[in-house]
Design an enzyme around this catalytic site. Sequence first.
Site, PDB file in Angstrom:
ATOM      1  N   HIS A   1       0.769  -1.232  -0.002  1.00  0.00           N
ATOM      2  CA  HIS A   1       0.135  -0.117  -0.060  1.00  0.00           C
ATOM      3  C   HIS A   1       0.972   1.219   0.001  1.00  0.00           C
ATOM      4  O   HIS A   1       1.908   1.365   0.755  1.00  0.00           O
ATOM      5  CB  HIS A   1      -1.124  -0.031   1.112  1.00  0.00           C
TER       6      HIS A   1
ATOM      7  N   HIS B   1       3.172   2.806  13.209  1.00  0.00           N
ATOM      8  CA  HIS B   1       2.471   4.069  13.374  1.00  0.00           C
ATOM      9  C   HIS B   1       3.009   4.875  14.190  1.00  0.00           C
ATOM     10  O   HIS B   1       2.132   5.691  14.908  1.00  0.00           O
ATOM     11  CB  HIS B   1       1.233   3.411  13.715  1.00  0.00           C
TER      12      HIS B   1
ATOM     13  N   ASP C   1       3.935  -6.095   3.596  1.00  0.00           N
ATOM     14  CA  ASP C   1       3.633  -5.035   4.461  1.00  0.00           C
ATOM     15  C   ASP C   1       4.593  -5.318   6.035  1.00  0.00           C
ATOM     16  O   ASP C   1       5.207  -6.240   5.917  1.00  0.00           O
ATOM     17  CB  ASP C   1       2.207  -5.053   4.873  1.00  0.00           C
TER      18      ASP C   1
ATOM     19  N   GLU D   1      -5.205   1.668   2.297  1.00  0.00           N
ATOM     20  CA  GLU D   1      -5.050   0.348   3.195  1.00  0.00           C
ATOM     21  C   GLU D   1      -5.547   0.725   4.534  1.00  0.00           C
ATOM     22  O   GLU D   1      -6.077   0.016   5.381  1.00  0.00           O
ATOM     23  CB  GLU D   1      -3.908  -0.220   3.174  1.00  0.00           C
TER      24      GLU D   1
HETATM   25 CO    CO Z   1      -0.314   0.139   8.853  1.00  0.00          CO
HETATM   26 ZN    ZN Z   2       0.618  -1.160   6.336  1.00  0.00          ZN
END
Ligand code: CO
Ligand code: ZN
Length: 337
Positions: free
Chosen positions: A68, A310, A224, A201
Site C-alpha cells: 500500500h 504507526h 507489509d 489500506e
Molecule cells: Co499500517
Molecule cells: Zn501497512
Amino acid sequence: MELAKKLCNAYGPSGREDNIRRMIEAEIGNSCQRMEVDRLGNLIAYVPAKSKDGIKEEKHTKIIFCAHMDEIGLIVTHIDKKGFVRFANVGGLFLGNIVNQRIIFENGTMGIIGVETKAETPKPPRIDNLFIDIHAQDRKEAESKIGIGDIASFYQQAVIANNRMTSKALDDRIGCYCLIETMKLLKENKDDLYFVFTVQEEVGLRGARTSVYGIAPDYAIAVDVTATGDTPECRKMDVGLGKGPAIKVKDAMFLANPVVKDKLVTYAKETDIPYQLEVLERGTTDAAVVQIIREGVLSGVLSIPTRYIHSTNETCDLGDVEGVIKLLVAVGEKGLA
Ligand code: CO
Ligand code: ZN
C-alpha cells in the site's frame, strides 16, 4: 536505499497518494509492459509471462503482488479563534506517540501537535485533548493556509544507521520499495504478474478490493510491515529485527493459505534466506480482503519486521528488506503452483 528514503519522506496519507504514485510510475516504467490506474487510484503494473525467448502468448496463472502507498495521517475538523487546529485521525494513530511531533500538509504548511495541560487530561490523551499549532496568530491567518478536511502526514526525515532504517511511513513505503526492486530484478517469469500499489489500506483495506476484483488473480502476495517482540518488556511475539523476512501464518483478519505459506518457506530454504514465521495478534494487511475477493484468492504475506509501527520513527532492518526482495524474485520466477 536512496529510493526507499525518498518514498518514506514523501507526503501520501490515505486518499492523497498521488505524489507516491507518480514517484513509483517514474521508477517502474521500464520494468513492465503496461501500467494503469484504476478509479480508486491504485497503480497496477503488468509483467506478462516471459522466458528468455520472449513473451508467451497462451493463458497463464495470474499472481498479484501488492503493497500500500498510503500512510496514516490527520484531518482538520475545526480551527479555533486563536488559530489552533483540531483534527481527527486518518488511520490508526497512537495518541500517546504523537504529542510534540511535526506534521506537514499537502501544500507544505508545517505544524506541531500539542496537548492540553489541564490536570484532568487523560494519559494517553484523547484526540480531543490534542491540537495542531501551525504558527498562525488567529483563525483568519490559519484559514489562509489550510481548511476543514485538509489532511496532514507526519514530517520526519528517514535515516539509515547500522544497517537499520528509521522513518515515518515505512508502513508501507518499504513494501512499495520491495515491489519496485523486485520488478527491476526479475529476468523471467512463468506466470502473468501484476504489481499493485494500493490506496487507502490504513482506513480499511479499500484499494485492495477494487484492484484485485478487476484483475481476478489466482494467487496473491501482500508485502507489509509487521510488529516484533524484541524490545524490552513488550508483548510476546516470535518475530525480531534482522532475523529475515517474516512469512505470515495468521493475523487478526487473515489466515495464510498453507500451500502459499509453505512455498514461501521452501523458497527461503532453497535460496538460503533466513526467515521467521509470523503470528500477529493485532492488525492486518491488504491480504485480509484480497483472499476473499470473487471466489477467493490463494494468498500469503511477506512481512518486514518493524519496531514502533504507526509512529514517526518506525524502524526496520535492511537485511530483512533484502531477504523480502529475494523471496519475491523467487516467487516471480518460479510461481506458487
Ligand atoms: Co499500517
Ligand atoms: Zn501497512
